[in-house]
Design an enzyme around this catalytic site. Structure first.
Site, short mmCIF file in Angstrom:
data_model
loop_
_atom_site.label_atom_id
_atom_site.label_comp_id
_atom_site.label_asym_id
_atom_site.label_seq_id
_atom_site.Cartn_x
_atom_site.Cartn_y
_atom_site.Cartn_z
CG ASN A 1 -0.45 -6.84 -1.83
OD1 ASN A 1 -1.00 -7.36 -2.79
ND2 ASN A 1 -0.98 -6.86 -0.61
CG HIS B 1 -9.80 -5.82 0.06
ND1 HIS B 1 -10.05 -7.01 0.72
CD2 HIS B 1 -8.49 -5.54 0.27
CE1 HIS B 1 -8.94 -7.42 1.32
NE2 HIS B 1 -7.98 -6.54 1.06
CD GLU C 1 -2.84 -1.44 2.28
OE1 GLU C 1 -2.82 -0.63 3.21
OE2 GLU C 1 -3.60 -2.43 2.25
CD GLU D 1 -4.58 -7.98 1.06
OE1 GLU D 1 -5.49 -7.29 1.56
OE2 GLU D 1 -3.38 -7.71 1.19
CG ASP E 1 -12.61 -9.14 0.78
OD1 ASP E 1 -12.57 -8.12 0.08
OD2 ASP E 1 -12.13 -9.18 1.94
O1 9MR Z 1 -7.54 -9.00 7.59
C1 9MR Z 1 -6.81 -8.07 8.35
C2 9MR Z 1 -7.63 -7.66 9.57
O2 9MR Z 1 -7.78 -8.77 10.43
C3 9MR Z 1 -6.95 -6.53 10.27
O3 9MR Z 1 -7.75 -6.08 11.34
C4 9MR Z 1 -6.71 -5.41 9.29
C5 9MR Z 1 -6.06 -4.20 9.90
O4 9MR Z 1 -5.75 -3.27 8.94
O5 9MR Z 1 -5.88 -5.90 8.24
C6 9MR Z 1 -6.52 -6.85 7.51
O6 9MR Z 1 -5.78 -7.21 6.38
C7 9MR Z 1 -5.45 -6.15 5.49
C8 9MR Z 1 -4.22 -6.56 4.75
O7 9MR Z 1 -3.19 -6.86 5.66
C9 9MR Z 1 -3.75 -5.50 3.79
N1 9MR Z 1 -4.80 -5.11 2.90
C10 9MR Z 1 -6.06 -4.77 3.53
C11 9MR Z 1 -6.52 -5.89 4.43
C12 9MR Z 1 -7.87 -5.56 5.02
O8 9MR Z 1 -7.81 -4.47 5.88
#
Ligand code: 9MR
Length: 449
Positions: free
Chosen positions: A198, A234, A157, A262, A264
């Site tokens: 990513n 996402h 990011e 990732e 969803d």
């Molecule tokens: O799935 C992850 C969630 O459990 C955490 O609370 C969250 C915190 O930012 O991060 C989520 O995973 C993220 C991933 O590491 C990077 N891309 C976005 C994902 C969703 O927030």
């Protein structure tokens, strides 16, 4: 008996009592997703939570996917909550599970602005200290799993939506050169791992993905070790970018791999059959785009079950974003993924080999009826179960016992109670329900999952 008291004609009563319909599967069961993906040379992965890797969650994670990504376990804040004090337990557990199940691991993530330990984010660092911290972190974490991980999301990011660099701890302290530095450190620590950058909202062609494209192009030109681009994906139901495949292809044409990392696809709750059908089409569109581009390594879903998804807590009122529901029943999205990977769209549940479900109406009166489903195993066992069917004439479950039943439109899904999930070989479990009917009360086919 209630049916006798109800005055039901004897012939109808006998029909109700003796008609036991054994569940024909709705689809011919496909091989697991991982077998379909492997036949296409693709990865099908899921993010996982280490502590959940037992029971049905572990069974599905191990059986259906050929790659795991720790959802949180490898983030800096997880592994080094206090400076110099490390917690590798969950990360190790996931890597060990993956190896025991013949799965790849995608490391996630080394250099990010989020989920860092507070000692790091609250500290005041000179550029050289920051540079050292980053290098040491990468050397330690990548080195720990050297030779065992297929890929790393090295930098996560890095961009704003308009394509400018995100002003993070790293960018502010080190400038944009932190990206090349991180990749170089990761290569040194594990020459075999594929190194990715990513990001999210870079799935279609837009300002952000174009900035990422230009960065990758320039890193390649400078000989910086970069092997791939991760598109988080996402997404929102009905909004798969139309330029997804074109975007994957343009990155591939730079000479890097692309992975959907990732995936969803969220919707406004409650879900219904229309939204789930659209979601299935969306999952299929993403899979198709990856399958169509040789350098697309594969697709990872960000949690495979709605019970393990970040969406509801981050987007209140949204959810149902993954391929399995909260009770581990495969949703239309699951079948769509299977189809895109060359399957027929069947299967997906824990194995129900050797077990069948029989549906019967045990009594019926003017507006209501009592139904019963018996799940029997002979040559197989179940440790949890779900029986699902579609009512053909507007029937409605009003109350259930010895199972938790939900009905959405005509679709009924009943899962075991806490005390009757186990069906031993040679044994059976029965649950019952009351329902309403009018006009007719045809017997549905029950699918066991
Ligand atoms: O799935 C992850 C969630 O459990 C955490 O609370 C969250 C915190 O930012 O991060 C989520 O995973 C993220 C991933 O590491 C990077 N891309 C976005 C994902 C969703 O927030």
């Amino acid at each position: 008996m209630r049916s006798l008291r109800s005055g039901l004609p004897l012939a109808a009563l006998v029909t109700c009592l003796v008609t036991l319909l054994t569940a024909p599967p709705a689809h011919a069961a496909d091989p697991p997703l991982r077998d379909l993906a492997a036949a296409k040379g693709k990865v099908i992965g899921t993010a996982v939570t280490g502590s959940k890797l037992t029971g049905t969650y572990g069974d599905i994670a191990g059986a259906q996917f050929n790659s795991l990504t720790p959802g949180n376990a490898m983030k800096w804040g997880s592994v080094e909550p206090t400076r110099g004090s490390f917690n590798w337990a969950e990360a190790d557990q996931i890597v060990n599970f993956a190896e025991a199940h013949g799965q790849q691991v995608r490391g996630h993530t080394l250099v990010w602005h989020s989920q860092n330990p507070s000692w790091l984010t609250n500290g005041t660092w000179t550029a050289s200290q920051l540079s050292q911290l980053m290098n040491d972190h990468i050397a330690l974490e990548v080195g720990r799993y050297k030779g065992r991980l297929a890929a790393w999301d090295v930098v996560n990011e890095a961009f704003n939506e308009d394509g400018t660099y995100r002003p993070t701890l790293w960018y502010n302290g080190l400038g944009s050169g932190y990206i090349a530095q991180a990749l170089t450190a990761a290569r040194a620590a594990d020459p075999a791992a594929k190194l990715y950058i990513n990001d999210y909202n870079v799935e279609g062609v837009n300002a952000k993905s174009t900035a990422l494209y230009n960065l990758v192009k320039s890193l390649k030109a400078q000989g910086v070790p970069i092997d791939g681009v991760g598109l988080q994906a996402h997404l929102i139901v009905g909004q798969v970018p139309s330029t997804l495949q074109q975007n994957i292809q343009r990155f591939a044409d730079l000479g890097v791999d692309v992975a959907v990392t990732e995936l969803d696809i969220r919707m406004t709750l409650p879900s219904d059959s229309t939204k789930l059908a659209q979601q299935a089409a969306d999952y299929k569109a993403v899979m198709n785009a990856c399958v169509a581009v040789t350098r697309c390594a594969g697709v990872t879903v960000w949690g495979f079950t709605d019970s393990d998804s970040w969406i509801p807590s981050t987007f209140p009122g949204q959810g149902a974003a993954t391929p399995y529901d909260e009770n581990y029943a495969p949703k239309p999205a699951y079948h769509a993924i299977a189809e895109a990977l060359g399957g027929s769209g069947g299967g997906g549940g824990p194995s129900t080999d050797g077990c069948t479900a029989a549906y019967a109406v045990t009594s019926q009166w003017n507006t209501g009826f009592t139904g019963q489903v018996t799940i029997s195993c002979s040559g197989g066992t179940l440790s949890s179960w779900r029986a699902a069917w579609t009512f053909g004439a507007g029937q409605q479950v009003t109350q259930a016992w010895n199972a938790t039943c939900t009905q959405s439109g005509a679709a009924v899904s009943c899962s075991n109670a806490s005390y009757n999930g186990t069906v031993p070989d040679g044994g059976s479990v029965t649950f019952g329900f009351n329902g309403s009917w009018s006009g007719s009360n045809p017997l549905p086919a029950v699918e066991l999952g």
